[in-house]
Scaffold this motif. Structure first.
Motif, PDB file in Angstrom:
ATOM      1  N   LYS A 184       0.825  -1.215   0.000  1.00  0.00           N
ATOM      2  CA  LYS A 184       0.000   0.000   0.000  1.00  0.00           C
ATOM      3  C   LYS A 184       0.859   1.265   0.000  1.00  0.00           C
ATOM      4  O   LYS A 184       0.405   2.330  -0.424  1.00  0.00           O
ATOM      5  N   ASN A 187       1.164   3.379  -3.141  1.00  0.00           N
ATOM      6  CA  ASN A 187       0.109   4.325  -3.507  1.00  0.00           C
ATOM      7  C   ASN A 187       0.199   5.646  -2.748  1.00  0.00           C
ATOM      8  O   ASN A 187      -0.649   6.515  -2.941  1.00  0.00           O
ATOM      9  N   ASP A 218      -2.870   0.918  -7.360  1.00  0.00           N
ATOM     10  CA  ASP A 218      -4.149   1.411  -7.865  1.00  0.00           C
ATOM     11  C   ASP A 218      -3.868   2.238  -9.118  1.00  0.00           C
ATOM     12  O   ASP A 218      -3.424   3.382  -9.033  1.00  0.00           O
ATOM     13  N   GLN A 434      -7.846   5.543   0.544  1.00  0.00           N
ATOM     14  CA  GLN A 434      -6.969   5.945  -0.555  1.00  0.00           C
ATOM     15  C   GLN A 434      -6.971   7.460  -0.726  1.00  0.00           C
ATOM     16  O   GLN A 434      -5.953   8.063  -1.053  1.00  0.00           O
ATOM     17  N   ASN A 437      -4.589   9.104   1.875  1.00  0.00           N
ATOM     18  CA  ASN A 437      -3.214   8.600   1.972  1.00  0.00           C
ATOM     19  C   ASN A 437      -2.179   9.716   1.887  1.00  0.00           C
ATOM     20  O   ASN A 437      -1.088   9.610   2.433  1.00  0.00           O
TER      21      ASN A 437
END
Length: 446
Positions: A184, A187, A218, A434, A437
């Protein structure tokens, strides 16, 4: 007057510089015996060039280690140029000292210097030969939390490696992130909202890096200019169609509209969200008790489905009923089917399935906020629910029993609807996560 003081300071430093130059620990301690405040005096500036800085830059291993033992705080200080001793050792390729400092205090890998660059950022940029790439791997394994440190431009070590077209470093970083389940981080966005995939497609596109990174990211993420990596890539004159296919992505996801954090906080909660909030319990010990009891209830109800009251017929019979006394033993039956029938079967199915459904829902409500880390638990529970309903249904003596099938069908549909809603709630949470982030970039407790 100031020139005189500067000359005196320089004369006082000369013996210390000689001790460093000759890597002589005994001479260093002799100087400290003569002047106990020597190390305080040479490091009194806000940004001092301490003896540890000098020894680390010049590769004077023994003095550097002795200086760290005497004054470990020197290792975290920045000199006037904004570098720590480990930064200087890396710049001068004194990797023996770097490894020693890393062993003595792993957190030195996280010290942010000029432009917010840590030793991890530096080696991610410069790692070219095998020794430097190996050092990058050692940094990651020695201080795992160093991966979350950002430069003054909000760049991760992966951003730095991609920007400098360092494919070897990207391979090491990506391999490590996959092993510790932290992909993650790929991203995370820099100050312009660019993920590492945006960086890889900007300027001269780096095809190998795009192929390497895209499957773990993503691909639909947008930077602060509202552009995806695909849109940036298509802006180049030479547009490789294989890369375009990769950047389009082929993952089928449950459709959810994009929602901003602001909108989420100001909109009224849906009935599903109110229902999800009903299961939220703040006290951790209470949650654990509820989960334990729910697990026991699932176990008991599942066992009851396998071993219902009165059990199963051991043989088959096609005898017709002659009187009420033969109902128990003479009625037609088939081996392997439940002895229970009629209202008793409906009552058992209804109560057992209700308990099973409620217990499963409580456990699912507890694991959904922890997705995707708990996805294997969710999958296991889905399979458990399937086998439960299959076991119960196949045990009915009369497969055409409409009431029993209706009850069982209702609970089966309700259970699977709950699974779908759980996934929907998690997807919604994931989309919001997201969106934030760029501001909440921490990976939690290692």
């Amino acid at each position: 007057m100031s020139e005189v003081l500067a000359e005196e300071e320089q004369k006082a430093r000369e013996p210390l510089q000689q001790a460093i130059q000759h890597d002589n620990i005994d001479l260093l301690h002799d100087l400290i015996v003569k002047e106990p405040e020597l190390l305080d005096r040479v490091s009194k500036d806000p940004f001092p060039n301490t003896p540890l800085h000098i020894a680390a830059a010049e590769g004077k291993f023994e003095v550097a280690m002795e200086m760290f033992i005497l004054r470990p705080e020197f290792a975290r200080k920045l000199n006037p140029k904004g570098y720590s001793p480990m930064h200087l050792a890396l710049q001068h390729k004194q990797y023996q000292i770097v490894r020693a400092l890393m062993t003595l205090e792993p957190e030195l890998i996280r010290v942010r210097g000029r432009h917010g660059i840590t030793p991890l950022h530096y080696i991610a940029c410069e790692a070219k030969d095998n020794n430097e790439v190996e050092l990058l791997a050692e940094f990651l394994c020695t201080c795992k939390s160093s991966i979350e440190e950002l430069t003054s431009r909000c760049e991760t070590a992966v951003h730095i490696a991609v920007k400098n077209k360092n494919l070897e470093a990207v391979n090491v970083l990506l391999g490590w992130l996959k092993q510790v389940h932290l992909t993650k981080i790929l991203n995370w966005k820099d100050k312009d909202g660019n993920t590492v995939l945006h960086v890889a497609t900007s300027g001269e596109p780096q095809h190998e890096m795009i192929k390497l990174l895209a499957p773990h990211m993503d691909v639909n993420a947008k930077n602060f200019n509202k552009k995806t990596a695909l849109e940036i890539f298509q802006g180049h004159s030479s547009c490789n169609q294989d890369i375009v296919k990769i950047l389009r992505g082929n993952v089928i996801r449950l459709y959810l509209p994009k929602i901003s954090l602001l909108k989420l906080l100001t909109m009224r909660p849906t009935c599903f969200e109110k229902w999800a909030a009903f299961f939220y319990i703040e006290d951790k010990s209470v949650r654990e008790v509820i989960l334990v009891v729910s697990t026991l209830m699932v176990t008991a109800t599942y066992q009851a489905a396998l071993s219902p009251p009165e059990g199963y017929w051991q043989d088959s019979s096609s005898n017709a009923l002659t009187n009420s006394t033969e109902i128990a033993h003479g009625k037609p039956h088939q081996a392997g089917k439940m002895i229970l029938s009629g209202r008793q079967l409906y009552r058992f199915t209804l109560l057992n399935s209700t308990t099973f459904l409620i217990s499963m829902c409580i456990i699912l409500a507890a694991i959904v906020p922890l997705f995707p880390d708990t996805y294997m638990v969710g999958l296991s529970m889905f399979l458990l629910a399937t086998t439960y309903f299959f076991s119960l249904t196949t045990g009915f003596q009369n497969s055409d029993d409409g009431a029993a099938n209706l009850i069982e069908g209702f609970f089966m549909v309700a259970m699977y609807v709950f699974f779908i809603l759980s996934y929907w709630i998690w997807q919604k949470r994931a989309l919001v996560q997201q969106e934030i982030n760029a501001t909440r970039r921490r990976i939690g407790d290692f």
